[in-house]
Design an enzyme around this catalytic site. Sequence first.
Site, short mmCIF file in Angstrom:
data_model
loop_
_atom_site.label_atom_id
_atom_site.label_comp_id
_atom_site.label_asym_id
_atom_site.label_seq_id
_atom_site.Cartn_x
_atom_site.Cartn_y
_atom_site.Cartn_z
N LYS A 171 69.19 76.61 53.45
CA LYS A 171 67.90 77.48 53.81
C LYS A 171 67.23 76.62 55.05
O LYS A 171 66.85 77.31 56.18
CB LYS A 171 67.11 77.78 53.00
CG LYS A 171 65.78 78.76 53.17
CD LYS A 171 65.21 79.51 51.89
CE LYS A 171 64.36 78.43 51.06
NZ LYS A 171 62.99 78.46 51.46
N SER A 172 67.07 75.62 54.82
CA SER A 172 66.13 74.42 55.71
C SER A 172 66.92 74.30 57.07
O SER A 172 66.57 74.52 58.05
CB SER A 172 66.24 73.31 55.09
OG SER A 172 65.11 73.30 54.11
N GLY B 274 56.93 79.56 53.90
CA GLY B 274 56.11 78.48 54.42
C GLY B 274 56.83 77.79 55.82
O GLY B 274 56.25 77.36 56.53
N GLN C 263 58.17 69.69 56.56
CA GLN C 263 57.50 70.82 57.41
C GLN C 263 56.57 70.45 58.31
O GLN C 263 56.37 70.70 59.49
CB GLN C 263 57.00 72.08 56.40
CG GLN C 263 58.29 72.52 55.67
CD GLN C 263 57.75 73.80 54.78
OE1 GLN C 263 56.41 74.16 54.67
NE2 GLN C 263 58.62 74.31 54.09
N ASP D 90 62.48 70.56 45.58
CA ASP D 90 62.84 71.88 45.33
C ASP D 90 63.60 72.01 43.87
O ASP D 90 63.92 73.13 43.43
CB ASP D 90 63.50 72.40 46.55
CG ASP D 90 62.61 72.59 47.75
OD1 ASP D 90 61.56 72.54 47.51
OD2 ASP D 90 63.24 72.81 48.75
N LYS E 233 53.39 75.19 46.44
CA LYS E 233 54.54 75.95 46.94
C LYS E 233 54.43 77.29 46.70
O LYS E 233 53.33 77.77 46.64
CB LYS E 233 55.86 75.32 46.16
CG LYS E 233 56.18 73.80 46.41
CD LYS E 233 56.58 73.63 47.59
CE LYS E 233 56.99 71.98 47.64
NZ LYS E 233 57.05 71.80 49.31
N ARG F 222 53.86 75.55 41.07
CA ARG F 222 55.01 75.34 40.10
C ARG F 222 54.98 74.69 38.97
O ARG F 222 55.70 74.62 38.01
CB ARG F 222 56.25 74.69 41.08
CG ARG F 222 56.65 75.78 42.08
CD ARG F 222 58.11 75.09 42.67
NE ARG F 222 58.54 76.33 43.49
CZ ARG F 222 59.40 76.20 44.65
NH1 ARG F 222 59.70 74.92 44.94
NH2 ARG F 222 59.88 77.28 45.35
N ARG G 264 62.50 79.77 42.94
CA ARG G 264 63.08 78.65 42.20
C ARG G 264 62.76 78.79 40.73
O ARG G 264 63.42 78.31 39.86
CB ARG G 264 62.70 77.53 42.79
CG ARG G 264 63.33 77.29 44.35
CD ARG G 264 63.56 76.07 44.88
NE ARG G 264 63.76 76.11 46.23
CZ ARG G 264 64.71 76.23 46.88
NH1 ARG G 264 65.83 76.60 46.26
NH2 ARG G 264 64.78 76.31 48.50
C1 S3P Z 1 61.39 72.27 53.39
C2 S3P Z 1 60.63 71.33 53.20
C3 S3P Z 1 60.10 71.22 51.87
C4 S3P Z 1 60.63 72.16 50.88
C5 S3P Z 1 60.60 73.49 51.41
C6 S3P Z 1 61.50 73.46 52.73
C7 S3P Z 1 61.74 72.47 54.84
O1 S3P Z 1 58.83 71.63 51.91
O2 S3P Z 1 60.01 72.22 49.61
O3 S3P Z 1 61.31 74.35 50.57
O4 S3P Z 1 62.86 73.33 55.15
O5 S3P Z 1 61.41 71.37 55.70
P1 S3P Z 1 57.67 70.38 52.40
O6 S3P Z 1 58.01 69.60 53.51
O7 S3P Z 1 56.33 71.08 52.74
O8 S3P Z 1 57.35 69.77 51.04
#
Ligand code: S3P
Length: 430
Positions: A19-20, A91, A165, A318, A345, A349, A390
């Site tokens: 996904k990321s 997010g 992020q 995650d 999140k 969670r 999740r």
């Molecule tokens: C992600 C970073 C994580 C993770 C999210 C995806 C990303 O969040 O929890 O599911 O794709 O950069 P944070 O960077 O805000 O912790």
Amino acid sequence: MKINPANSVHGIVDLPGDKSISHRAALLAAMAVGDTRIENFSTAADCQTTIKCLKELGVDISHDGSAVVVTGVGKTGFRRPERTLDCGNSGTTMRLLMGILAGQDFESSLSGDESLQKRPMQRVIDPLEKMGARINSNNGKPPLTITGTNPLQSIEHVQQIVSAQIKSSILLAALNTEGVTVVIEPIATRDHTERMLEWFGVEVQIERNEDRTRIAVSGDSRLTARDLKIPADISSAAFFMIAAACFNGSDVTLPNVGVNPTRTAIFDLLVSLGANVEILDADEICNEPVGKIRVRGGLGSCDNKVILDGPVIAGLIDELPIIAVLGTQLDQGIEVRDAGELRVKETDRIAAIVENLKRIGADVTEFEDGFKVERSWLKGSVVDSFGDHRIAMAFAVAGLLAEGETEITGAECADISFPGFYETFGYIVK
Ligand code: S3P
């Protein structure tokens, strides 16, 4: 969704694309010049949300079999959207898009579902405003209105919150500055943005020291379209890895999984617990390490209490809901600390894990920044997803371990990261 106890889990499981990495592939391909064909793009609802938003921004995206083809518009070629961009539950979509939109010469608005509207955005607003964008929000939360500007100012940002992020949003904004932008991470987070930038031809300078990682990107970089393939998602693999590890006689193989070292703490944890887990056929695709993960059950005996805290949390963030379920199977249980980020999140969670574990009879203690789970005998009951993918999938695994039937309400939210999760799950459970 109703889940019954299992004896073991067996099979080869093909997982959705990471996904990321899929989010980043689509966003950077859109900023590149030329066509990028992305194989194994994640089917996750969140990644489809990113595609939809990019289309609203004038990016031409088509599907070719299982591949997605993005026609890049260049770093500043986006079109002012006609309506508010709906980031749904994602997010990552919102925060990474903010970095791109900060550097566009138009105004845009972003919103999302009920969950996303509760999530903190000030952490991204502050650095992007320092770079020259103006961002209105609802007390630091969505909906947001971004007045972009070009060029932006380059900045040096020292991360106060451990978040890939935030880092990624700043690095994307950095592409529309005239100078060099630096992000310093006291605790390293997933580095997919850095790797993907390099894939598209951007020079990323990375210095890793004991106490920090320094990442520098120059605003005069150009992105060139380049086809790529997305590895399977290790965070989705985690549910199957832990299910397999918990049952003697299990044997599960997960091909082509992304094994980027910023994401493999779950693998290391299982190794440290004496699980029979290995990474085979190690390779690299598109600047990301991949491998076939094989897990054979069960767990070794563990005399020491497992405490997860400090820097390791970023690499497991995650996976913590499913790790909580794992804790119920360990002789000495598991304690997780320094994980306050879990409270912001898709749902809180920590509260969701504690509530559901209690409902199935586990011995669990809640802390502001984590939880402690003791080895417990689980008894099927009704648990809730709290609208969080999740949480739903973690408690599906708990249902395999519990006596009697476990019912998950709101289970369909698994589609956010893993459409078809329950079918796949049903297919491997014996
Ligand atoms: C992600 C970073 C994580 C993770 C999210 C995806 C990303 O969040 O929890 O599911 O794709 O950069 P944070 O960077 O805000 O912790």
